[in-house]
Design a protein around this motif. Structure first.
Motif, short mmCIF file in Angstrom:
data_model
loop_
_atom_site.label_atom_id
_atom_site.label_comp_id
_atom_site.label_asym_id
_atom_site.label_seq_id
_atom_site.Cartn_x
_atom_site.Cartn_y
_atom_site.Cartn_z
N ASP A 324 -20.19 -6.71 -9.43
CA ASP A 324 -19.86 -6.79 -7.99
C ASP A 324 -18.94 -7.95 -7.75
O ASP A 324 -18.86 -8.47 -6.15
CB ASP A 324 -21.22 -7.28 -7.39
CG ASP A 324 -21.27 -6.69 -6.07
OD1 ASP A 324 -20.77 -5.43 -5.82
OD2 ASP A 324 -21.86 -7.41 -5.00
N THR A 325 -18.24 -8.48 -8.48
CA THR A 325 -17.12 -9.37 -8.28
C THR A 325 -15.84 -8.58 -8.06
O THR A 325 -15.68 -7.37 -8.70
CB THR A 325 -16.92 -10.45 -9.15
OG1 THR A 325 -16.67 -9.82 -10.41
CG2 THR A 325 -18.36 -11.42 -9.23
N ILE A 326 -14.71 -9.24 -7.30
CA ILE A 326 -13.37 -8.45 -7.14
C ILE A 326 -12.60 -8.89 -8.45
O ILE A 326 -12.39 -10.10 -8.41
CB ILE A 326 -12.75 -8.85 -6.24
CG1 ILE A 326 -13.96 -8.34 -4.67
CG2 ILE A 326 -11.53 -7.66 -5.83
CD1 ILE A 326 -13.84 -7.05 -4.06
N ASN A 327 -12.24 -8.09 -9.26
CA ASN A 327 -11.65 -8.27 -10.56
C ASN A 327 -10.02 -8.04 -10.30
O ASN A 327 -9.83 -6.87 -9.74
CB ASN A 327 -12.06 -7.25 -11.49
CG ASN A 327 -12.50 -8.05 -12.87
OD1 ASN A 327 -11.84 -9.16 -13.03
ND2 ASN A 327 -13.83 -7.62 -13.41
N PHE A 328 -9.24 -8.64 -10.68
CA PHE A 328 -7.66 -8.52 -10.75
C PHE A 328 -7.21 -8.74 -12.05
O PHE A 328 -7.63 -9.36 -12.70
CB PHE A 328 -7.18 -9.39 -9.76
CG PHE A 328 -7.46 -9.30 -8.22
CD1 PHE A 328 -6.73 -8.32 -7.58
CD2 PHE A 328 -8.74 -9.80 -7.79
CE1 PHE A 328 -6.94 -8.14 -6.32
CE2 PHE A 328 -8.95 -9.76 -6.33
CZ PHE A 328 -8.02 -8.75 -5.61
N SER A 329 -5.82 -7.86 -12.05
CA SER A 329 -4.98 -8.26 -13.26
C SER A 329 -3.78 -9.01 -12.56
O SER A 329 -3.34 -8.50 -11.75
CB SER A 329 -4.72 -6.77 -14.01
OG SER A 329 -5.72 -6.21 -14.20
N LEU A 330 -3.72 -10.30 -13.01
CA LEU A 330 -2.81 -11.16 -12.13
C LEU A 330 -1.61 -11.59 -13.19
O LEU A 330 -2.07 -11.81 -14.37
CB LEU A 330 -3.66 -12.36 -11.59
CG LEU A 330 -4.63 -11.88 -10.59
CD1 LEU A 330 -5.30 -13.26 -10.11
CD2 LEU A 330 -4.10 -11.31 -9.47
N LEU A 331 -0.52 -12.00 -12.37
CA LEU A 331 0.69 -12.50 -13.26
C LEU A 331 0.66 -13.79 -13.27
O LEU A 331 0.31 -14.52 -12.39
CB LEU A 331 1.89 -12.16 -12.33
CG LEU A 331 2.15 -10.56 -11.93
CD1 LEU A 331 3.41 -10.64 -11.31
CD2 LEU A 331 2.37 -9.80 -13.25
N SER A 332 0.74 -14.49 -14.51
CA SER A 332 0.90 -15.87 -14.87
C SER A 332 2.47 -16.10 -14.76
O SER A 332 2.89 -17.46 -14.50
CB SER A 332 0.31 -16.23 -16.20
OG SER A 332 0.77 -15.64 -17.03
#
Ligand SMILES: NC(=O)c1ccc[n+]([C@@H]2O[C@H](COP(=O)([O-])OP(=O)(O)OC[C@H]3O[C@@H](n4cnc5c(N)ncnc54)[C@H](O)[C@@H]3O)[C@@H](O)[C@H]2O)c1
Ligand SMILES: [Zn+2]
Length: 363
Positions: A324-332
């Protein structure tokens, strides 16, 4: 001709793919009992004639035509096609051929993979988006009540045949939609490629085959390492958490002109670059660089006022979210992406506001 090897199949890229397709059938040595070709009205008009002219095997094939559009990537249309296959006596040895964009390859791959527990299929992608992304990697499926790709299976084609010349009849907005996935490939995996993508002129088709090849190579390297999206492959979801929610909302509104997949992803990438800056270490100059390039490229796109609450509730349905958490793939950084990052509603709201503010200055 370029051949890219993937998990159990190859992607062939050439301006004359018919030679490769004929070779594929020769190698099959008559083992297919029948051929069923899935098209929509556009791939039937612009692409099928050039293929059938040079592929003897297609002359006796059954053509199954559906209406174009994301709203047809549905269970109702699948049922119609499964019925058609049954009526025409398709059996386990039939071959299913997807000629069209991502809607055709996603849905056609799903239909083939489930009909009689799975028959062989090949993809002949005819949009930029399906050439650089949807036809490669083995994700097939359909939407459910506008929820993107809610039903589907991982299933790979026997081969993929890419002819960049099909792009010449594609509307400019559709070309730009596909270009969003090219931008994504650069942002998540390759800083040098990003420089090339930024300089690329989509109106000049002479460089198209090279850029398509580069993008497929990046996507294929990622999916070959993690076919079932247990880890690394999730980097390809950059821009898609917010992007898919925007796309779903736009489909729900039944607006006359729903956002195209790549248009939604383009906005999603700006928002998720902002979140990357807030929680994953993406520098401010990199955020600005990404924002201005995407806004400049997609000036024509206007998603309308977004309802953050609705968007978040759609995101919670997204398959990328665990517990139930909002997961992201994010840029470092540009060219570097990290998976399993989370962000809360406050940051997501800020990200959408950031997009609106920045867009106002350009549009
Ligand atoms: N499976 C995956 O990994 C993956 C990845 C990215 C996107 N997708 C899916 O792909 C879909 C979007 O794909 P798309 O953008 O190709 O959409 P699409 O299939 O709807 O095609 C876009 C439009 O172009 C038309 N068209 C197709 N070929 C043409 C040609 N050569 N000339 C003129 N018109 C042509 C189609 O009829 C349609 O109107 C979405 O459903 C998205 O979820 C899947
Ligand atoms: Zn996509």
């Amino acid at each position: 001709m370029t051949q890219i090897k993937s998990a159990g199949y190859s992607v062939f890229i050439n301006k004359d793919i018919t030679t490769e397709i004929n070779r594929f059938f020769k190698a099959a040595k008559g083992s297919y009992s029948g051929i069923f070709i899935l098209v929509d009205e556009n791939s039937l008009k612009y692409c099928y004639p050039q293929l059938v002219e040079k592929i003897e095997y297609f002359k006796d094939a059954e053509i199954i035509e559906i209406e174009s559009g994301e709203e047809n990537k549905s269970i109702e249309v699948c049922i119609h096609i499964w019925n058609t296959l049954s009526e025409f006596g398709a059996d386990r040895k039939s071959l299913f051929v997807n000629i069209g964009g991502g809607v055709i390859s996603d849905m056609g791959g799903f239909i083939a993979s489930t009909f009689k527990r799975g028959i062989d299929f090949i993809n002949i992608p005819t949009t930029l988006l399906s050439q650089v992304d949807a036809s490669v990697g083995g994700k097939t499926g359909i939407d459910l009540n506008n929820l993107k790709n809610e039903i589907g299976v991982f299933s790979t084609p026997k081969a993929v045949f890419v002819n960049s010349e099909f792009i010449s009849t594609l509307e400019r907005s559709q070309q730009l939609s596909g270009f969003a996935e090219i931008i994504k490939h650069a942002l998540v995996a390759d800083h040098d490629y990003w420089q090339k993508v930024k300089r690329f002129d989509l109106a000049d088709h002479s460089g198209l085959e090279d850029i398509i090849t580069a993008s497929i190579t990046i996507k294929n390297a990622i999916v070959s390492e993690d076919t079932k999206e247990k880890g690394l492959r999730k980097i390809l979801n950059f821009g898609h958490t917010i992007g898919h929610a925007l796309e779903t909302l736009s489909l729900e509104k039944k607006s006359k002109k729903p956002l195209l997949h790549g248009e939604a992803i383009a906005i999603g990438m700006i928002c998720e670059a902002y979140i990357s800056h807030k929680v994953a270490g993406l520098s401010k100059p990199a955020l600005k660089e990404i924002t201005s390039f995407i806004l400049k490229t997609y000036k024509h796109v206007n998603p309308g006022k977004t309802d953050v609450k609705q968007l978040v509730s759609i995101m919670k349905h997204d398959k990328k979210n665990e517990n139930d958490t909002i997961n992201f793939s994010l840029l470092s950084d540009i060219g570097k992406c990290e998976i399993n990052k989370t962000a809360d509603v406050t940051v997501i709201t800020e990200a959408l506001n950031y997009y609106e503010q920045e867009a106002k200055q350009i549009l």
